[in-house]
Design a protein around this motif. Sequence first.
Motif, PDB file in Angstrom:
ATOM      1  N   CYS A 137       0.554   5.668   0.642  1.00 47.82           N
ATOM      2  CA  CYS A 137      -0.008   6.529   1.007  1.00 47.82           C
ATOM      3  C   CYS A 137       0.544   7.923   0.690  1.00 47.82           C
ATOM      4  CB  CYS A 137      -0.343   6.428   2.528  1.00 47.82           C
ATOM      5  SG  CYS A 137      -1.110   4.994   2.994  1.00 47.82           S
ATOM      6  N   THR A 144      -3.492   0.310  -2.878  1.00 44.25           N
ATOM      7  CA  THR A 144      -3.194  -0.885  -2.584  1.00 44.25           C
ATOM      8  C   THR A 144      -3.163  -1.962  -3.750  1.00 44.25           C
ATOM      9  OG1 THR A 144      -5.291  -1.499  -1.894  1.00 44.25           O
ATOM     10  CG2 THR A 144      -4.141  -0.601  -0.200  1.00 44.25           C
ATOM     11  N   LYS A 176      -4.661   6.423  -0.220  1.00 41.14           N
ATOM     12  CA  LYS A 176      -4.155   5.109  -0.157  1.00 41.14           C
ATOM     13  C   LYS A 176      -4.523   4.219  -1.275  1.00 41.14           C
ATOM     14  CE  LYS A 176      -3.453   1.373   3.335  1.00 41.14           C
ATOM     15  NZ  LYS A 176      -3.951   1.129   4.502  1.00 41.14           N
ATOM     16  N   GLN A 215      -5.045  10.800   4.357  1.00 46.22           N
ATOM     17  CA  GLN A 215      -4.101  10.312   3.456  1.00 46.22           C
ATOM     18  C   GLN A 215      -4.942   9.680   2.154  1.00 46.22           C
ATOM     19  OE1 GLN A 215      -1.626   7.358   5.614  1.00 46.22           O
ATOM     20  NE2 GLN A 215      -3.673   6.053   5.896  1.00 46.22           N
ATOM     21  N   SER A 222       0.902  -1.104  -0.094  1.00 44.72           N
ATOM     22  CA  SER A 222       0.162  -0.193  -0.058  1.00 44.72           C
ATOM     23  C   SER A 222       1.067   1.228  -0.017  1.00 44.72           C
ATOM     24  CB  SER A 222      -1.045  -0.131   1.237  1.00 44.72           C
ATOM     25  OG  SER A 222      -0.231   0.145   2.414  1.00 44.72           O
TER      26      SER A 222
END
Length: 183
Positions: free
Chosen positions: A121, A134, A132, A130, A119
């Motif tokens: 961020c 992934t 994010k 944030q 991930s």
Amino acid sequence: MISLEAFKRDYSGYLLNDNCNFEVEFLKFHARNVDCNRMYECLSVQKKPTSGSYTLKIDRLSNRHEPGICSDIFDIGGYTWKLDVYHDGAKTKKCLDVYLKLAKTSKLSVKLEVYANVSLCLQDKVELSQVKFTADKKRFGYEDPWRWEFPLVKFEDPSKGFLLKNACVIEVSIVVLGSSTLH
């Protein structure tokens, strides 16, 4: 592994009314195509995945003259990694491009691939939140990075807080699941 004798003991808790439950977890990995002429691939899956994170703070981003910014090399899960960041975009001038890759060291082989959940961020320093992104079971090889892009319009917008006082913070988290080697 336990002995059959220990398994059958009444007080062990393994058998209850002559019944026993087992739990199995399967991980699916896509192995690469291998030439069948005396080559094989050895896949190792970690029983307990190792994880870690790395934070890259970039100051004076717009004052930099080099096309990209390379992080220091960092170690997570027994492998060395690095981040490459392109403020003007590596492929397009409309995005902040971030690449996570295995660092080229003397230990890195062209034949090695690492499987990991990752991930990334981008820290918002105004709202203290944030963005994010992934990827699960991502394969990293010698020349196989994970590319993430974020629109410059959003990144450079002062109200969003990603680029504040000409600085930004990027954090990456990696969970190493296993690796494969071509022999």
